[in-house]
Design a protein around this motif. Structure first.
Motif, mmCIF file in Angstrom:
data_model
loop_
_atom_site.group_PDB
_atom_site.id
_atom_site.type_symbol
_atom_site.label_atom_id
_atom_site.label_comp_id
_atom_site.label_asym_id
_atom_site.label_seq_id
_atom_site.Cartn_x
_atom_site.Cartn_y
_atom_site.Cartn_z
ATOM 1 N N TYR A 79 -14.983 5.196 9.571
ATOM 2 C CA TYR A 79 -13.711 5.852 9.299
ATOM 3 C C TYR A 79 -12.830 5.819 10.532
ATOM 4 O O TYR A 79 -13.325 5.830 11.659
ATOM 5 N N ALA A 80 -11.519 5.805 10.287
ATOM 6 C CA ALA A 80 -10.550 5.816 11.386
ATOM 7 C C ALA A 80 -9.360 6.674 10.986
ATOM 8 O O ALA A 80 -9.081 6.843 9.794
ATOM 9 N N LEU A 81 -8.668 7.201 11.974
ATOM 10 C CA LEU A 81 -7.456 7.962 11.718
ATOM 11 C C LEU A 81 -6.306 7.019 11.400
ATOM 12 O O LEU A 81 -6.179 5.947 12.001
ATOM 13 N N THR A 82 -5.468 7.416 10.476
ATOM 14 C CA THR A 82 -4.220 6.688 10.242
ATOM 15 C C THR A 82 -3.242 7.128 11.326
ATOM 16 O O THR A 82 -3.538 8.040 12.112
ATOM 17 N N ASP A 83 -2.064 6.521 11.363
ATOM 18 C CA ASP A 83 -1.051 6.976 12.326
ATOM 19 C C ASP A 83 -0.728 8.454 12.091
ATOM 20 O O ASP A 83 -0.617 9.234 13.038
ATOM 21 N N HIS A 112 -1.338 11.883 14.665
ATOM 22 C CA HIS A 112 -0.332 12.902 14.986
ATOM 23 C C HIS A 112 -0.822 14.297 14.601
ATOM 24 O O HIS A 112 -0.589 15.259 15.338
ATOM 25 N N VAL A 113 -1.487 14.404 13.454
ATOM 26 C CA VAL A 113 -2.022 15.700 13.039
ATOM 27 C C VAL A 113 -3.069 16.178 14.042
ATOM 28 O O VAL A 113 -3.101 17.359 14.403
ATOM 29 N N VAL A 114 -3.915 15.275 14.525
ATOM 30 C CA VAL A 114 -4.911 15.650 15.532
ATOM 31 C C VAL A 114 -4.214 16.184 16.784
ATOM 32 O O VAL A 114 -4.641 17.191 17.362
ATOM 33 N N GLU A 115 -3.134 15.544 17.203
ATOM 34 C CA GLU A 115 -2.398 16.038 18.376
ATOM 35 C C GLU A 115 -1.823 17.429 18.128
ATOM 36 O O GLU A 115 -1.840 18.280 19.018
ATOM 37 N N LEU A 116 -1.316 17.677 16.920
ATOM 38 C CA LEU A 116 -0.815 19.016 16.583
ATOM 39 C C LEU A 116 -1.954 20.041 16.595
ATOM 40 O O LEU A 116 -1.782 21.170 17.059
ATOM 41 N N LEU A 117 -3.123 19.646 16.107
ATOM 42 C CA LEU A 117 -4.278 20.549 16.114
ATOM 43 C C LEU A 117 -4.729 20.852 17.540
ATOM 44 O O LEU A 117 -5.167 21.966 17.833
ATOM 45 N N LYS A 118 -4.592 19.890 18.436
ATOM 46 C CA LYS A 118 -4.905 20.134 19.846
ATOM 47 C C LYS A 118 -3.913 21.124 20.447
ATOM 48 O O LYS A 118 -4.306 22.032 21.185
ATOM 49 N N LEU A 119 -2.616 20.967 20.121
ATOM 50 C CA LEU A 119 -1.603 21.902 20.624
ATOM 51 C C LEU A 119 -1.874 23.318 20.126
ATOM 52 O O LEU A 119 -1.641 24.293 20.840
ATOM 53 N N MET A 150 0.846 -1.181 0.000
ATOM 54 C CA MET A 150 0.000 0.000 0.000
ATOM 55 C C MET A 150 0.889 1.242 0.000
ATOM 56 O O MET A 150 1.821 1.340 0.785
ATOM 57 N N PRO A 151 0.600 2.204 -0.877
ATOM 58 C CA PRO A 151 1.422 3.410 -0.915
ATOM 59 C C PRO A 151 1.228 4.264 0.335
ATOM 60 O O PRO A 151 0.171 4.245 0.958
ATOM 61 N N ASN A 152 2.252 5.011 0.694
ATOM 62 C CA ASN A 152 2.176 5.913 1.841
ATOM 63 C C ASN A 152 1.606 7.238 1.338
ATOM 64 O O ASN A 152 2.333 8.125 0.899
ATOM 65 N N LEU A 153 0.273 7.364 1.393
ATOM 66 C CA LEU A 153 -0.411 8.546 0.873
ATOM 67 C C LEU A 153 -0.006 9.813 1.609
ATOM 68 O O LEU A 153 0.112 10.876 1.009
ATOM 69 N N PHE A 154 0.217 9.708 2.916
ATOM 70 C CA PHE A 154 0.606 10.888 3.687
ATOM 71 C C PHE A 154 1.956 11.410 3.213
ATOM 72 O O PHE A 154 2.123 12.604 2.982
ATOM 73 N N ARG A 155 2.924 10.520 3.047
ATOM 74 C CA ARG A 155 4.250 10.940 2.582
ATOM 75 C C ARG A 155 4.146 11.595 1.217
ATOM 76 O O ARG A 155 4.732 12.642 0.965
ATOM 77 N N ILE A 199 -8.777 11.225 3.182
ATOM 78 C CA ILE A 199 -8.320 9.891 2.765
ATOM 79 C C ILE A 199 -7.193 10.044 1.737
ATOM 80 O O ILE A 199 -6.159 9.374 1.835
ATOM 81 N N ALA A 200 -7.377 10.940 0.772
ATOM 82 C CA ALA A 200 -6.353 11.162 -0.250
ATOM 83 C C ALA A 200 -5.051 11.694 0.352
ATOM 84 O O ALA A 200 -3.970 11.431 -0.172
ATOM 85 N N LYS A 201 -5.156 12.417 1.465
ATOM 86 C CA LYS A 201 -3.978 12.952 2.147
ATOM 87 C C LYS A 201 -3.344 11.940 3.086
ATOM 88 O O LYS A 201 -2.319 12.201 3.689
ATOM 89 N N GLY A 202 -3.972 10.785 3.247
ATOM 90 C CA GLY A 202 -3.411 9.747 4.111
ATOM 91 C C GLY A 202 -3.665 9.969 5.587
ATOM 92 O O GLY A 202 -2.958 9.414 6.423
ATOM 93 N N LEU A 203 -4.668 10.779 5.940
ATOM 94 C CA LEU A 203 -4.949 11.068 7.345
ATOM 95 C C LEU A 203 -6.101 10.234 7.901
ATOM 96 O O LEU A 203 -6.209 10.065 9.115
#
Length: 106
Positions: free
Chosen positions: A78-82, A86-93, A1-6, A59-63
């Protein structure tokens, strides 16, 4: 599976671009209550459902991933990817997503 986020973040440089609707969807997917689609947390046009285009973009962004074996009684669709977690944690910060938002509203 390709790493869509990268692929998404390194297309030009390391960039994550999220609209208010994307942030709203990430927050609700993280909390597992995205099926409610209560958009009072964002400035959206009344009566317009922005969930589907926003989740497709995430989904296209890999999130976010879609659970193809979805059973509404057991697992969210739906579920968050790894990367999404991490992006959710940054948004909380950044205080764009508030932890325990449901508890604060009570």
């Amino acid at each position: 599976m390709p790493n869509l986020f990268r692929e998404y973040v390194t297309e030009q440089a390391f960039v994550i671009s999220l609209r208010k609707t994307h942030i709203w969807v990430l927050a609700h997917v993280a909390e597992g209550d995205h099926a409610k689609r209560d958009q009072k947390d964002i400035a959206a046009a009344p009566g317009v459902d922005h969930f589907v285009p926003a989740v497709r973009s995430l989904i296209a962004k890999g999130l976010v991933t879609h659970n193809s074996n979805w059973d509404k009684n057991k697992k969210p669709a739906y579920a968050l990817t790894d990367a999404g977690k991490h992006v959710v944690e940054l948004l909380k910060l950044a205080e764009l997503i508030y932890p325990n938002r449901k508890k604060e509203a009570a």
